[in-house]
Design a protein around this motif. Structure first.
Motif, mmCIF file in Angstrom:
data_model
loop_
_atom_site.group_PDB
_atom_site.id
_atom_site.type_symbol
_atom_site.label_atom_id
_atom_site.label_comp_id
_atom_site.label_asym_id
_atom_site.label_seq_id
_atom_site.Cartn_x
_atom_site.Cartn_y
_atom_site.Cartn_z
ATOM 1 N N ILE A 120 0.626 -1.472 0.160
ATOM 2 C CA ILE A 120 -0.392 0.156 -0.404
ATOM 3 C C ILE A 120 0.806 1.152 -0.547
ATOM 4 N N LEU A 121 1.940 1.507 0.765
ATOM 5 C CA LEU A 121 2.633 2.364 1.125
ATOM 6 C C LEU A 121 3.566 2.514 0.039
ATOM 7 N N ASN A 122 4.212 1.747 -0.882
ATOM 8 C CA ASN A 122 5.030 1.667 -2.197
ATOM 9 C C ASN A 122 4.341 1.958 -2.950
ATOM 10 N N GLU A 123 2.357 1.999 -3.006
ATOM 11 C CA GLU A 123 2.289 1.703 -4.365
ATOM 12 C C GLU A 123 2.410 3.921 -3.702
ATOM 13 N N ILE A 124 1.305 4.485 -3.230
ATOM 14 C CA ILE A 124 1.305 5.840 -2.718
ATOM 15 C C ILE A 124 3.105 6.276 -3.020
ATOM 16 N N VAL A 125 4.240 5.604 -2.509
ATOM 17 C CA VAL A 125 4.854 6.373 -2.874
ATOM 18 C C VAL A 125 5.383 6.547 -4.392
ATOM 19 N N GLU A 126 5.154 5.021 -5.249
ATOM 20 C CA GLU A 126 5.240 5.884 -6.740
ATOM 21 C C GLU A 126 4.393 6.326 -7.195
#
Length: 279
Positions: A120-126
């Motif tokens: 979830i957080l990686n999707e936001i970072v991307e």
């Protein structure tokens, strides 16, 4: 890697994997910070206390907490923003992180991500990375939306770690508001009754709420906030004990000295000398 956006009103949002090597960012005193260890581990010093972080651990820091990198044996990301870009107090109804993820004490929030939370957080970072490359009239608001998403998800994760269920929502909100009020008024209000009045509760009710959640007593929270500020002033300023006593709302230097000795077991002189000896 470093992505940065600055608004006309000096709002700032930064995503970087080399915060430790960026002197301009480290000397900026207005930034709130998320640090996420992606590989290996790192060791930070926060308000002169060593804090080791492992892979997939996230920590949130206010602009008040002093940060130094002691060792880096891996990779990490830092997401930084200031109040001109996104005010966590003015927008508390949107993200509910003030007084929780971000408060002025030296007791920081930290948690390790599971696989789903990493995703979830990686999707936001991307999504943030993509938006940093866009240049149009919608970029600022889209970046702000992604930052809000990150803050909300981090708040949800931290709340799950503390087992804040729907049944505990009211209790959690009282505690969070208490921390916000302490951050705002600790210099002039040092009694639980002061905050009980602001929250329209009795001191006993507040004490019971904190006890039920296995937290330090409300009075201890107030004292720890004053202690944290005192330590920062002793460590990172040249102000005398008398000046610090005045700044923190003590009647005189002797009452401040007694308070500090009771909290730390050291006099202000001993604390300062010991800290200087370690540097």
């Amino acid at each position: 890697m470093k992505h940065e956006y600055t608004t006309k009103l000096k709002g700032r949002l930064v995503l970087t994997d080399a915060y430790h090597a960026d002197e301009s960012l480290q000397t900026e005193k207005s930034l709130y910070r998320f640090i996420w260890v992606r590989e290996g581990n790192i060791t930070l010093e926060i308000d002169h206390q060593e804090v080791p972080l492992a892979k997939n651990e996230v920590i949130s820091l206010t602009n008040l907490q002093h940060l130094e990198f002691k060792s880096i044996d891996g990779e990490y990301l830092t997401l930084l923003f200031n109040g001109n870009f996104y005010c966590i107090y003015g927008n508390d109804h949107e993200v509910s992180c003030s007084g929780f993820l971000f408060n002025g004490s030296s007791n920081v929030i930290r948690f390790i991500l599971d696989e789903e939370e990493q995703k979830i957080l990686n999707e936001i970072v991307e999504a943030l990375k993509r938006e940093f490359t866009v240049s149009d009239s919608l970029q600022e608001e889209m970046l702000r939306i992604q930052l809000k998403r990150f803050i909300i998800q981090a708040t949800r994760i931290a709340r799950r770690r503390l087992n804040i269920t729907q049944e505990k929502e009211y209790t959690f909100e009282v505690i969070r508001q208490f921390y916000i009020l302490v951050d705002t008024h600790f210099r002039e209000k040092k009694q639980v009754q002061d905050y009980a009045d602001l929250l329209h509760k009795s001191p006993k009710t507040l004490s019971n709420i904190f006890s039920t959640c296995k937290l330090p007593s409300p009075l201890r929270v107030i004292h720890e906030r004053v202690e944290a500020e005192a330590k920062r002033l002793l460590l990172y300023s040249t102000k005398s004990s008398k000046e610090i006593a005045d700044l923190l709302g003590f009647e005189d230097q002797s009452s401040f000295s007694r308070f500090f000795k009771n909290m730390t077991g050291q006099s202000t002189v001993q604390f300062r000398n010991e800290a200087e000896g370690k540097n």
